[in-house]
Write an enzyme that holds these catalytic residues in place. Structure first.
Site, short mmCIF file in Angstrom:
data_model
loop_
_atom_site.label_atom_id
_atom_site.label_comp_id
_atom_site.label_asym_id
_atom_site.label_seq_id
_atom_site.Cartn_x
_atom_site.Cartn_y
_atom_site.Cartn_z
N TYR A 56 1.55 59.58 14.23
CA TYR A 56 1.30 59.24 12.83
C TYR A 56 1.41 60.47 11.98
CZ TYR A 56 0.37 54.56 11.30
OH TYR A 56 0.55 53.28 10.88
N GLU A 58 1.50 60.33 8.10
CA GLU A 58 1.51 59.98 6.67
C GLU A 58 1.46 61.24 5.83
OE1 GLU A 58 -1.70 57.28 6.00
OE2 GLU A 58 -0.55 55.53 6.62
N ASP A 201 24.03 54.71 -5.28
CA ASP A 201 23.74 54.26 -3.91
C ASP A 201 25.02 54.44 -3.09
OD1 ASP A 201 23.32 52.95 -1.54
OD2 ASP A 201 22.54 51.11 -2.44
N THR A 227 22.07 55.01 3.04
CA THR A 227 21.66 54.72 4.41
C THR A 227 22.15 55.90 5.26
OG1 THR A 227 23.74 53.59 4.86
CG2 THR A 227 21.88 52.21 4.19
N LYS A 230 25.73 54.22 8.41
CA LYS A 230 27.07 53.68 8.21
C LYS A 230 28.09 54.79 8.49
CE LYS A 230 25.07 50.09 5.39
NZ LYS A 230 24.88 49.47 4.05
N ARG A 236 19.68 54.09 12.22
CA ARG A 236 19.40 53.15 11.15
C ARG A 236 18.29 53.73 10.26
NH1 ARG A 236 21.18 48.45 10.49
NH2 ARG A 236 22.60 49.00 12.17
#
Ligand SMILES: *Cc1c(COP(=O)(O)O)cnc(C)c1O
Length: 419
Positions: A56, A58, A201, A227, A230, A236
Site C-alpha cells: 500500500y 497511498e 489525450d 494510456t 497501446k 495496462r
C-alpha cells in the site's frame, strides 16, 4: 508455467491457470490487428507479477500515508523521471489505473460538474471518456461533440464555431480511431480564443509521439493524458503529464485522493520498465516499422478496392470502410476471427448502421510489428483479409476461410511470441 517470468513446480488453481494458458496460446496463434493492443516484453510481464502488488502506498513518493515505501518510491520516481524524459515534460503522474481514470482525473482537476466539455464524438472517432452520454464525462459535464469533414479529417472550423458558441471549460483533442495527424497547435489557438483548457489525450499515438513520428501536444496542451499499453507497449494503465506546476498539483490531488485510492505499485514498476524500453534506440526503429507497416497495409487494401476512411493513415491505425463489399463491421470482425485474424468493428464517419453493426473495421499494426512482421507480411495479411471478406457467403467460402486460417497460423508460427 514460465510466461510471467516465474516458474511454478505445480499449479493448484487449474481452472484459472488453464484459462491463462489458453489465452497465451490464443495470442500466439492469432494475427492481432486490434489497434489498441500490443505485446509487452517479458521484463514488463515480470514486473507486473511482482511483489509490489502487496504494497500500500497511498500518496506520492516521499509523502506517503504508509510506512515501508522506500522501494516502491524508487520505482515510482524512476517511472516519473523516464516519462518526463520521453515526452520532454516537467511533471508527470504515473498512478492512474487506466486511460479512463487519467481522463476523469484531468477533468476533475480542471472542471466542475455542469461545466462544458468539447470533445470528438464517439461515432466520429473519439473516445467514450471524451463526453459520451453513458460515461461520467457525459453525465457530469455538458458535453458537446465535434467531428470530421466529408473527407474524414477533423473539422477545425466546426471545433472553432462550437467553441465560440458554447464556451467550453475544456477542449479535448484526441481520438481512438482517427488515423491522421492532429493539429494540437490549432486546438490550442481555439482554446485560447475562448479561455478553455486544452486536454490532449494521446492514448493511441504515445509510442509514435515519443519517437518523433507523430506531433507532440506537450508544448501546447495544459494537460496530456495517455494510456501506457497501446503503441507505448507498456502494462495496462494511464499517465498524466503537464508543464504547469499549479496544474500538476491539481492533477496529483485529483488522482489521489480524488479519483483513486492506493496506487498499483506493481503496475507502476512495470510502467517504469516499459518507459525504459521506449527510451532505447531500438524502440525508435520499432515505431518506424509500425508506421511503415500501417501505411503499406492501408494502401494495399485501397488497391484491392476497399475504402480507407480519410484515404489513408499517418499513424499505426486506420479504419476500413466496408460498404464496397456490402458487409457489416460486425460480420467482418466475426469472420476474420474465425480465419485467425483479430480486429474490431468500428463506425465510419456518418455511419448509417448502429454501433452494434457498423460499416467498418479498425486495423492497427502495433502488435504484429512487435512480433517482427515487416511490410511484406502486412501486405500478405491485407490479401488474406480481402480474401475472406470478398468471398463471404459465396460458394466455397468455408474452404477459403479454412485456407486463410491455415496461412494465419503459419505466419504466427514464423514470428513467435513468448516462446
Ligand atoms: C484507449 C483509450 C482510452 C482509455 O483507456 P483505458 O485504459 O481503456 O481506460 C482513453 N482515451 C483514448 C483516446 C483511448 O483510445
Amino acid at each position: 508455467m514460465n510466461f510471467s517470468g516465474y516458474f511454478f513446480e505445480e499449479i493448484s488453481d487449474k481452472e484459472v491457470f488453464q484459462a491463462i494458458t489458453d489465452e497465451l496460446h490464443r495470442q500466439q496463434n492469432q494475427i492481432e490487428l486490434i489497434a489498441s493492443e500490443n505485446f509487452v516484453s517479458k521484463e514488463v510481464l515480470s514486473a507486473l507479477g511482482c511483489v509490489m502488488t502487496n504494497k500500500y502506498a497511498e500518496g506520492y513518493s516521499g509523502r506517503r500515508y504508509y510506512g515501508g515505501c522506500k522501494y516502491v518510491d524508487v520505482a515510482e520516481n524512476i517511472a516519473i523521471e523516464r516519462l518526463c524524459k520521453l515526452f520532454n515534460c516537467k511533471f508527470a503522474n504515473v498512478q492512474p489505473h487506466s486511460g479512463a481514470q487519467a481522463n476523469l482525473s484531468a477533468f476533475y482537476a480542471l472542471a466542475k460538474p455542469g461545466d462544458r466539455v468539447l470533445g470528438m464524438e464517439l461515432a466520429m472517432g473519439g473516445h467514450l471518456t471524451h463526453g459520451a452520454s453513458p460515461t461520467i464525462s457525459g453525465k457530469w459535464f455538458e458535453s458537446i461533440g465535434y467531428g470530421v469533414d466529408k473527407n474524414g479529417f477533423i473539422d477545425y472550423d466546426q471545433v472553432k464555431s462550437l467553441a465560440l458558441k458554447f464556451g467550453p471549460k475544456i477542449i479535448v483533442a484526441g481520438a481512438s480511431s482517427y488515423s491522421r495527424r492532429i493539429d494540437f497547435q490549432k486546438f490550442r489557438k481555439i482554446a485560447d480564443l475562448v479561455g478553455a483548457y486544452l486536454v490532449a489525450d494521446i492514448a493511441h499515438y504515445a509510442g509514435l509521439i515519443v519517437t518523433g513520428l507523430y506531433p507532440s501536444p506537450m508544448d501546447c496542451a495544459h494537460i496530456v493524458t495517455s494510456t501506457t499499453h497501446k503503441t507505448l507497449r507498456g502494462p495496462r494503465g494511464g499517465v498524466i503529464m503537464t508543464n504547469d506546476e499549479s496544474i500538476a498539483k491539481k492533477v496529483n490531488s485529483a488522482v489521489f485522493p480524488g479519483v483513486q485510492g492506493g496506487p498499483q505499485m506493481h503496475s507502476i514498476a512495470a510502467k517504469a520498465v516499459a518507459f525504459g524500453e521506449a527510451l532505447r534506440p531500438d524502440f525508435k526503429m520499432y515505431a518506424q516499422h509500425v508506421l511503415n507497416n500501417s501505411i503499406a497495409m492501408s494502401n494495399h487494401l485501397k488497391k484491392l478496392g476497399l475504402n480507407i476512411v480519410s484515404g489513408g493513415t499517418d499513424s499505426h491505425l486506420f479504419v476500413v470502410d466496408l460498404t464496397p463489399l456490402s458487409i457489416t463491421g460486425k460480420i467482418a470482425e466475426t469472420e476474420l476471427e474465425e480465419a485467425g485474424i483479430t480486429c474490431n468493428k468500428n463506425a465510419i464517419p456518418f455511419d448509417t448502421l448502429p454501433p452494434s453493426k457498423t460499416s467498418g473495421i479498425r486495423i492497427g499494426s502495433a502488435a504484429m510489428t512487435t512480433r517482427g512482421l515487416k511490410e511484406k507480411e502486412f501486405l500478405r495479411i491485407a490479401d488474406l483479409i480481402f480474401k475472406v471478406l470478398s468471398n463471404y457467403a459465396k460458394s466455397g467460402y468455408d474452404a477459403i476461410k479454412a485456407e486463410v486460417r491455415e496461412e494465419s497460423l503459419n505466419l504466427c508460427k514464423k514470428f513467435p511470441i513468448y516462446g
